[in-house]
Design a protein around this motif. Sequence first.
Motif, mmCIF file in Angstrom:
data_model
loop_
_atom_site.group_PDB
_atom_site.id
_atom_site.type_symbol
_atom_site.label_atom_id
_atom_site.label_comp_id
_atom_site.label_asym_id
_atom_site.label_seq_id
_atom_site.Cartn_x
_atom_site.Cartn_y
_atom_site.Cartn_z
ATOM 1 N N VAL A 241 0.848 -1.202 0.000
ATOM 2 C CA VAL A 241 0.000 0.000 0.000
ATOM 3 C C VAL A 241 0.881 1.249 0.000
ATOM 4 C CG1 VAL A 241 -1.661 1.329 1.376
ATOM 5 C CG2 VAL A 241 -2.012 -1.125 1.027
ATOM 6 N N GLU A 242 1.953 1.205 0.824
ATOM 7 C CA GLU A 242 2.906 2.342 0.837
ATOM 8 C C GLU A 242 3.495 2.582 -0.551
ATOM 9 O OE1 GLU A 242 6.174 1.815 3.569
ATOM 10 O OE2 GLU A 242 4.734 1.575 5.216
ATOM 11 N N GLN A 243 3.670 1.493 -1.304
ATOM 12 C CA GLN A 243 4.238 1.604 -2.657
ATOM 13 C C GLN A 243 3.211 2.055 -3.688
ATOM 14 O OE1 GLN A 243 7.658 1.120 -2.883
ATOM 15 N NE2 GLN A 243 7.228 1.007 -0.687
ATOM 16 N N GLY A 244 1.972 2.232 -3.230
ATOM 17 C CA GLY A 244 0.933 2.703 -4.152
ATOM 18 C C GLY A 244 0.137 1.579 -4.809
ATOM 19 N N GLN A 245 0.389 0.315 -4.426
ATOM 20 C CA GLN A 245 -0.388 -0.801 -4.999
ATOM 21 C C GLN A 245 -1.745 -0.845 -4.308
ATOM 22 O OE1 GLN A 245 0.340 -3.187 -7.356
ATOM 23 N NE2 GLN A 245 2.251 -2.178 -7.885
ATOM 24 N N ARG A 246 -2.804 -0.833 -5.076
ATOM 25 C CA ARG A 246 -4.142 -0.818 -4.476
ATOM 26 C C ARG A 246 -4.852 -2.158 -4.631
ATOM 27 N NH1 ARG A 246 -2.554 2.256 -1.884
ATOM 28 N NH2 ARG A 246 -2.660 4.515 -1.884
ATOM 29 N N SER A 247 -4.419 -2.946 -5.601
ATOM 30 C CA SER A 247 -5.117 -4.193 -5.900
ATOM 31 C C SER A 247 -4.121 -5.345 -5.839
ATOM 32 C CB SER A 247 -5.732 -4.065 -7.301
ATOM 33 O OG SER A 247 -6.445 -5.216 -7.609
ATOM 34 N N PHE A 248 -4.283 -6.219 -4.860
ATOM 35 C CA PHE A 248 -3.348 -7.342 -4.721
ATOM 36 C C PHE A 248 -3.971 -8.439 -3.878
ATOM 37 C CE2 PHE A 248 -2.440 -4.099 -1.465
ATOM 38 C CZ PHE A 248 -2.643 -4.828 -0.314
ATOM 39 N N LEU A 249 -3.372 -9.607 -3.960
ATOM 40 C CA LEU A 249 -3.766 -10.732 -3.124
ATOM 41 C C LEU A 249 -2.470 -11.385 -2.639
ATOM 42 C CD1 LEU A 249 -6.440 -12.160 -2.324
ATOM 43 C CD2 LEU A 249 -5.957 -13.786 -4.139
ATOM 44 N N GLY B 102 -9.707 -31.938 -2.734
ATOM 45 C CA GLY B 102 -9.541 -30.844 -3.682
ATOM 46 C C GLY B 102 -10.850 -30.123 -3.984
ATOM 47 N N GLU B 103 -11.924 -30.607 -3.391
ATOM 48 C CA GLU B 103 -13.217 -29.935 -3.580
ATOM 49 C C GLU B 103 -13.191 -28.567 -2.889
ATOM 50 O OE1 GLU B 103 -16.213 -31.267 -5.018
ATOM 51 O OE2 GLU B 103 -14.705 -32.609 -5.866
ATOM 52 N N MET B 104 -13.974 -27.643 -3.416
ATOM 53 C CA MET B 104 -14.078 -26.344 -2.756
ATOM 54 C C MET B 104 -15.301 -26.356 -1.842
ATOM 55 S SD MET B 104 -13.973 -22.576 -4.405
ATOM 56 C CE MET B 104 -15.496 -22.758 -5.272
ATOM 57 N N LEU B 105 -15.080 -25.946 -0.595
ATOM 58 C CA LEU B 105 -16.131 -26.000 0.413
ATOM 59 C C LEU B 105 -16.984 -24.737 0.400
ATOM 60 C CD1 LEU B 105 -17.044 -27.824 2.661
ATOM 61 C CD2 LEU B 105 -15.370 -26.749 4.162
ATOM 62 N N ALA B 106 -16.332 -23.602 0.247
ATOM 63 C CA ALA B 106 -17.044 -22.325 0.245
ATOM 64 C C ALA B 106 -16.198 -21.311 -0.503
ATOM 65 C CB ALA B 106 -17.272 -21.844 1.677
ATOM 66 N N ALA B 107 -16.844 -20.254 -0.946
ATOM 67 C CA ALA B 107 -16.099 -19.160 -1.575
ATOM 68 C C ALA B 107 -16.563 -17.858 -0.944
ATOM 69 C CB ALA B 107 -16.338 -19.147 -3.071
ATOM 70 N N VAL B 108 -15.613 -16.987 -0.665
ATOM 71 C CA VAL B 108 -15.962 -15.699 -0.056
ATOM 72 C C VAL B 108 -15.402 -14.564 -0.895
ATOM 73 C CG1 VAL B 108 -16.176 -16.464 2.340
ATOM 74 C CG2 VAL B 108 -13.927 -15.865 1.449
ATOM 75 N N ALA B 109 -16.067 -13.421 -0.809
ATOM 76 C CA ALA B 109 -15.598 -12.232 -1.514
ATOM 77 C C ALA B 109 -14.899 -11.332 -0.506
ATOM 78 C CB ALA B 109 -16.786 -11.513 -2.140
ATOM 79 N N LEU B 110 -13.617 -11.078 -0.714
ATOM 80 C CA LEU B 110 -12.837 -10.267 0.224
ATOM 81 C C LEU B 110 -12.486 -8.928 -0.400
ATOM 82 C CD1 LEU B 110 -10.237 -12.930 1.458
ATOM 83 C CD2 LEU B 110 -12.432 -12.336 2.506
ATOM 84 N N ARG B 111 -12.689 -7.866 0.360
ATOM 85 C CA ARG B 111 -12.248 -6.550 -0.075
ATOM 86 C C ARG B 111 -11.504 -5.897 1.087
ATOM 87 N NH1 ARG B 111 -12.743 -2.766 -3.900
ATOM 88 N NH2 ARG B 111 -12.426 -0.657 -3.167
ATOM 89 N N ASN B 112 -10.226 -5.674 0.918
ATOM 90 C CA ASN B 112 -9.388 -5.152 1.999
ATOM 91 C C ASN B 112 -9.592 -5.958 3.282
ATOM 92 O OD1 ASN B 112 -8.399 -3.145 0.284
ATOM 93 N ND2 ASN B 112 -10.134 -1.805 0.755
ATOM 94 N N GLN B 113 -9.664 -7.264 3.122
ATOM 95 C CA GLN B 113 -9.867 -8.160 4.262
ATOM 96 C C GLN B 113 -8.910 -9.354 4.149
ATOM 97 O OE1 GLN B 113 -13.947 -8.444 3.122
ATOM 98 N NE2 GLN B 113 -14.623 -8.275 5.245
ATOM 99 N N ALA B 114 -8.802 -10.058 5.276
ATOM 100 C CA ALA B 114 -7.905 -11.214 5.320
ATOM 101 C C ALA B 114 -8.688 -12.467 5.673
ATOM 102 C CB ALA B 114 -6.815 -10.970 6.358
ATOM 103 N N LEU B 115 -8.150 -13.606 5.274
ATOM 104 C CA LEU B 115 -8.776 -14.899 5.561
ATOM 105 C C LEU B 115 -7.685 -15.856 6.037
ATOM 106 C CD1 LEU B 115 -11.127 -17.063 5.152
ATOM 107 C CD2 LEU B 115 -10.181 -17.376 2.868
ATOM 108 N N ALA B 116 -7.937 -16.524 7.170
ATOM 109 C CA ALA B 116 -6.961 -17.516 7.663
ATOM 110 C C ALA B 116 -7.699 -18.779 8.071
ATOM 111 C CB ALA B 116 -6.177 -16.956 8.847
#
Length: 373
Positions: free
Chosen positions: A220-228, A258-272
């Motif tokens: 963010v300090e480097q000006g990157q706004r979109s990343f994962l 390898g099945e996907m259990l759930a999908a979430v939409a993250l915006r400026n958030q973290a998932l662990a």
Amino acid sequence: MDLMVNLNATLPSAKAAATGPEFVFGKARWMVLLAAAGLACLVASCDRAPEGERIETLRGQSMGTEWSMVLVEPDALTRIRAEVQLLLRNHEQRYSTWIHSSELSRLNRTPAQTAFAASPQLMRSLYRSGLMLDATQGAFDPTCAPLVRAWGFGPGAGPVAGFDAPDEARIDHLRRHSTWDNLDINSHAGTITRLHEAVEIDLSALAKGEGVDLLADWLVEQGQRSFLIEIGGDLRAGGGAPGRQSWPVGIEHPDGSGEMLAAVALRNQALATSGTYIQQLPAGGNGEVRPSHIIDPRTGYPVGHETISVSVVADTCAEADAWATALLVIGAEDGLALASSHNLPAMFVLRDQLESQRYLVLATPMFETLTDL
Ligand code: ADP
Ligand code: MG
């Protein structure tokens, strides 16, 4: 709870896959790859998003696991890679329990009653840990480090060869002496004093998350706004994916299929995600306890209840990481209420018994609001 899925899935393999199938989200052409820790994360499946933005993915290794970073329209990629590697090396040199010269290892070796001058970063991690310990009434406690080792997980949480389950007397000794109360944390002086020689600290339950936050703040300090950014399955999303308000991220089924259990939409958030299924040793001599690298500090025994995995979304990855471990210790029965009272999006995966192929997914209402992609 609306998100209550009875999965009855088959169990082809107990191991989490290192790579897995591709999931395509609509026209955005994103692909999900499964990370080693059992959590799915998104990486770009093409060099150029439909909107024309250039996508770059960097990868590397740190803290005994792998990291990846998806960047949109980055400049100076070589400089970013070099800086990321340096930041992670410094981070590891602070928190690692298996690097002999790390700050945490030096603190753990400092004689009892001797003040250790700690870095502001380590002081902040301990402050955060103290808050978590209070919020979870002791379910989250970095001073359970000697118990983690006694139950067969050595530095770096890798299983120890020739493991023998500790006896009651040993568990009791460690539980009574390696405690948070046996730490004197002086925030004014910036010092930490071990008050008993048995006390050791292990911050692995949130160090990966703090590493992700460190990288996110720098970007963010480097000006990157979109990343994962992802380290070992714990991740943080900056802004949204090209053409989207958020980053859609999949969570892998813990059965290793390898099945996907759930999908979430993250915006400026973290998932662990934290899971006892990720690292588990065979049952010890008496066949009763099957050690995992997550310990319940309130009992001194490894977590072995029906909840086998917890995923948490929070503003920072350190919070998500710490809460995922804590809620795994607590289990779904009390954990759902605790997570809800803290307004945390959290998803619990339960298995009715060891080796069972029946799974149950429970989530807080806040989690459900994120699953609407
Ligand atoms: P992982 O690092 O495998 O993704 P976690 O974030 O849940 O998983 O961290 C697990 C690590 O945290 C263990 O290896 C151990 O060092 C430490 N730990 C185990 N039990 C606890 C606990 N109750 N509270 C705090 N730390 C713990
Ligand atoms: Mg954790």
